[in-house]
Design an enzyme around this catalytic site. Structure first.
Site, PDB file in Angstrom:
ATOM      1  N   HIS A  66      22.490  -9.029 -32.051  1.00 16.60           N
ATOM      2  CA  HIS A  66      23.652  -8.151 -31.985  1.00 16.60           C
ATOM      3  C   HIS A  66      23.608  -7.294 -30.722  1.00 16.60           C
ATOM      4  O   HIS A  66      24.598  -7.210 -30.004  1.00 16.60           O
ATOM      5  CB  HIS A  66      23.742  -7.274 -33.238  1.00 16.60           C
ATOM      6  CG  HIS A  66      24.947  -6.396 -33.229  1.00 16.60           C
ATOM      7  ND1 HIS A  66      24.899  -5.083 -32.805  1.00 16.60           N
ATOM      8  CD2 HIS A  66      26.235  -6.654 -33.535  1.00 16.60           C
ATOM      9  CE1 HIS A  66      26.113  -4.575 -32.881  1.00 16.60           C
ATOM     10  NE2 HIS A  66      26.948  -5.498 -33.319  1.00 16.60           N
ATOM     11  N   HIS A  67      22.451  -6.648 -30.475  1.00 14.69           N
ATOM     12  CA  HIS A  67      22.324  -5.935 -29.198  1.00 14.69           C
ATOM     13  C   HIS A  67      20.862  -5.845 -28.763  1.00 14.69           C
ATOM     14  O   HIS A  67      19.956  -6.024 -29.574  1.00 14.69           O
ATOM     15  CB  HIS A  67      22.986  -4.542 -29.255  1.00 14.69           C
ATOM     16  CG  HIS A  67      22.172  -3.473 -29.922  1.00 14.69           C
ATOM     17  ND1 HIS A  67      22.580  -2.824 -31.062  1.00 14.69           N
ATOM     18  CD2 HIS A  67      20.966  -2.925 -29.603  1.00 14.69           C
ATOM     19  CE1 HIS A  67      21.663  -1.935 -31.407  1.00 14.69           C
ATOM     20  NE2 HIS A  67      20.675  -1.978 -30.545  1.00 14.69           N
TER      21      HIS A  67
ATOM     22  N   GLN B  44      14.117  -3.125 -27.527  1.00 20.95           N
ATOM     23  CA  GLN B  44      14.586  -3.096 -28.914  1.00 20.95           C
ATOM     24  C   GLN B  44      15.657  -4.168 -29.093  1.00 20.95           C
ATOM     25  O   GLN B  44      16.612  -4.226 -28.313  1.00 20.95           O
ATOM     26  CB  GLN B  44      15.208  -1.727 -29.236  1.00 20.95           C
ATOM     27  CG  GLN B  44      15.712  -1.616 -30.672  1.00 20.95           C
ATOM     28  CD  GLN B  44      16.781  -0.532 -30.833  1.00 20.95           C
ATOM     29  OE1 GLN B  44      17.886  -0.652 -30.336  1.00 20.95           O
ATOM     30  NE2 GLN B  44      16.425   0.540 -31.516  1.00 20.95           N
TER      31      GLN B  44
ATOM     32  N   HIS C 253      18.349  -5.680 -31.917  1.00 17.14           N
ATOM     33  CA  HIS C 253      19.023  -5.606 -33.211  1.00 17.14           C
ATOM     34  C   HIS C 253      19.464  -7.028 -33.549  1.00 17.14           C
ATOM     35  O   HIS C 253      20.315  -7.588 -32.866  1.00 17.14           O
ATOM     36  CB  HIS C 253      20.226  -4.656 -33.095  1.00 17.14           C
ATOM     37  CG  HIS C 253      21.105  -4.621 -34.300  1.00 17.14           C
ATOM     38  ND1 HIS C 253      22.383  -4.103 -34.265  1.00 17.14           N
ATOM     39  CD2 HIS C 253      20.904  -5.034 -35.586  1.00 17.14           C
ATOM     40  CE1 HIS C 253      22.915  -4.194 -35.473  1.00 17.14           C
ATOM     41  NE2 HIS C 253      22.043  -4.764 -36.286  1.00 17.14           N
TER      42      HIS C 253
ATOM     43  N   HIS D  59      28.005   5.726 -27.567  1.00 15.09           N
ATOM     44  CA  HIS D  59      27.357   5.375 -28.826  1.00 15.09           C
ATOM     45  C   HIS D  59      27.796   6.317 -29.941  1.00 15.09           C
ATOM     46  O   HIS D  59      27.659   7.545 -29.810  1.00 15.09           O
ATOM     47  CB  HIS D  59      25.835   5.407 -28.685  1.00 15.09           C
ATOM     48  CG  HIS D  59      25.104   5.199 -29.971  1.00 15.09           C
ATOM     49  ND1 HIS D  59      25.035   3.974 -30.599  1.00 15.09           N
ATOM     50  CD2 HIS D  59      24.427   6.050 -30.774  1.00 15.09           C
ATOM     51  CE1 HIS D  59      24.331   4.090 -31.717  1.00 15.09           C
ATOM     52  NE2 HIS D  59      23.952   5.345 -31.852  1.00 15.09           N
TER      53      HIS D  59
ATOM     54  N   HIS E 142      28.381   5.783 -34.585  1.00 11.66           N
ATOM     55  CA  HIS E 142      28.296   4.786 -35.651  1.00 11.66           C
ATOM     56  C   HIS E 142      29.729   4.404 -36.039  1.00 11.66           C
ATOM     57  O   HIS E 142      30.567   4.330 -35.133  1.00 11.66           O
ATOM     58  CB  HIS E 142      27.419   5.318 -36.782  1.00 11.66           C
ATOM     59  CG  HIS E 142      26.021   5.652 -36.313  1.00 11.66           C
ATOM     60  ND1 HIS E 142      25.093   6.304 -37.073  1.00 11.66           N
ATOM     61  CD2 HIS E 142      25.405   5.425 -35.121  1.00 11.66           C
ATOM     62  CE1 HIS E 142      23.968   6.455 -36.390  1.00 11.66           C
ATOM     63  NE2 HIS E 142      24.136   5.931 -35.189  1.00 11.66           N
TER      64      HIS E 142
ATOM     65  N   MET F  63      26.542   9.617 -34.832  1.00 10.67           N
ATOM     66  CA  MET F  63      25.987  10.127 -33.579  1.00 10.67           C
ATOM     67  C   MET F  63      27.146  10.242 -32.595  1.00 10.67           C
ATOM     68  O   MET F  63      28.167   9.554 -32.752  1.00 10.67           O
ATOM     69  CB  MET F  63      24.933   9.174 -33.010  1.00 10.67           C
ATOM     70  CG  MET F  63      23.628   9.151 -33.775  1.00 10.67           C
ATOM     71  SD  MET F  63      22.404   8.159 -32.909  1.00 10.67           S
ATOM     72  CE  MET F  63      21.091   8.125 -34.122  1.00 10.67           C
TER      73      MET F  63
END
Ligand code: IYT
Ligand code: CU
Ligand code: CU
Length: 316
Positions: free
Chosen positions: A65-66, A130, A132, A202, A204, A274
């Site tokens: 996803h990312h 990271q 996702h 960014h 949610h 956020m």
């Protein structure tokens, strides 16, 4: 090489001898559930300062996803991969984001003569990737994933250093039922000039649009505006807007609590919210600052003059 992924550091054949490539890739992982966040860390090789000058993503859109790449002093782990989606994050200290990849989003190139300074002597001895992973269905065949990034690096001192200015709100509460809730952040800029070239938003689920500005002599100039519901990559800034001593940097996140039955606060889970506006900039190497933050709730008086576009949702 248990995962069947080719890893390593190698000289870059296309460049001069001070250039090399560094792969940072998952070691052949099979996420256990949908929406797993997995991290790996890697020390920057050699004791010398080096500069990241390009990012080449290797990600499979069906599974990833990312991807985010961070620099920090102390990763949460220095061996194997770990789940970094919960209480344990990417780093134990403050991390600085350097690259973001999102499905279908074009990736922003660093301008010529610009690099992220990393390595033992800088404040960024470690890199953390990271990833996702999205729907677990893509792993029905139990294959191992080796997604990641190849970094083009050089020891050659770059004239300009890349950095991140993060504006974030920590105290916003989105009441249920309200159509519009704004989170405003602003800081006076009191350092050497920065030259923004990319931005990232960014939030949610409740964020509709996030907008960032430079305010100079009362005049609001757009740095970037995007829907956080689109891939949260770094997008190019609108035009050449520099920020210098005496300016104000300001951002607004527009949320809607329309369909909610309870209040939503800032927090790390997907049920929290956020509000982040990231500015990627370059700065003269002589006085470069790699990471700055702004967390001041924006003064009401200042935000009376914010352009109307900051409250116009971007259709997705
Ligand atoms: C509370 C909040 O807004 N957290 C953000 C911003 C953040 C970014 C970094 C906080 C810290 C950082 O080191 I870089 I501490 C947040 O968590 N944003 C997520 C990622 O963590 C970067 C995002 O996708 O922007
Ligand atoms: Cu994601
Ligand atoms: Cu978040």
């Amino acid at each position: 090489d248990p995962g069947g992924c080719a890893l390593g550091i190698r000289p870059d054949p296309d460049f001069t001898s001070s250039n090399f490539s560094l792969d940072i890739r998952m070691p052949g992982v099979t996420p256990a559930e949908s929406d797993n966040y997995l991290c790996i860390s890697q020390p920057v090789p050699s004791g010398r300062d080096s500069y990241i000058v390009d990012f080449i993503p290797h990600a499979n859109m069906d599974t990833v996803h990312h991807m985010l790449l961070f620099g920090c002093r102390k990763p949460s782990s220095i061996s194997g991969y770990w789940d970094c989606g919960g209480a344990v994050g990417a780093c134990e200290d403050q991390s600085s984001i350097m690259y973001a990849w999102g499905r279908n989003a074009p990736s922003t190139k660093l301008p010529r003569d610009v690099g992220f300074l990393v390595g033992k002597n800088s404040k960024m001895p470690y890199l953390v990737l990271q990833i996702h992973y999205g729907d677990i269905k893509a792993f029905r065949d139990h294959h191992r994933d080796c997604s990641g990034i190849t970094l083009t690096m050089t020891y050659k001192p770059q004239p300009f250093i890349a950095g991140i200015y993060l504006l974030l709100s920590y105290n916003t509460v989105i009441p249920p039922g309200n159509k519009v809730t704004n989170a405003d952040v602003a800081c006076d800029y009191t350092s050497f000039p920065i030259y923004p070239f990319a931005f990232r938003t960014h939030t949610h689920h409740l964020g509709k649009v996030v907008t960032g500005y430079r305010v100079r002599n009362g005049e609001w100039t757009l740095i970037g505006r995007q829907s956080p519901q689109l891939p949260q990559a770094f997008y190019p800034t609108n035009k050449d807007v520099n920020v210098k001593y005496g300016d104000t940097v300001a951002a607004r996140c527009m949320f809607t609590g329309e369909n909610m039955t309870t209040a939503t606060s800032i927090g790390s889970t997907s049920n929290d919210e956020m509000c982040n506006f990231y500015i990627m900039y370059y700065m003269d190497r002589k006085h470069a600052i790699p990471f700055m933050t702004c967390m001041n709730p924006g003064p009401k008086q200042l935000f009376q003059h914010i352009p109307a576009e900051a409250n116009i949702p971007i259709p997705v």
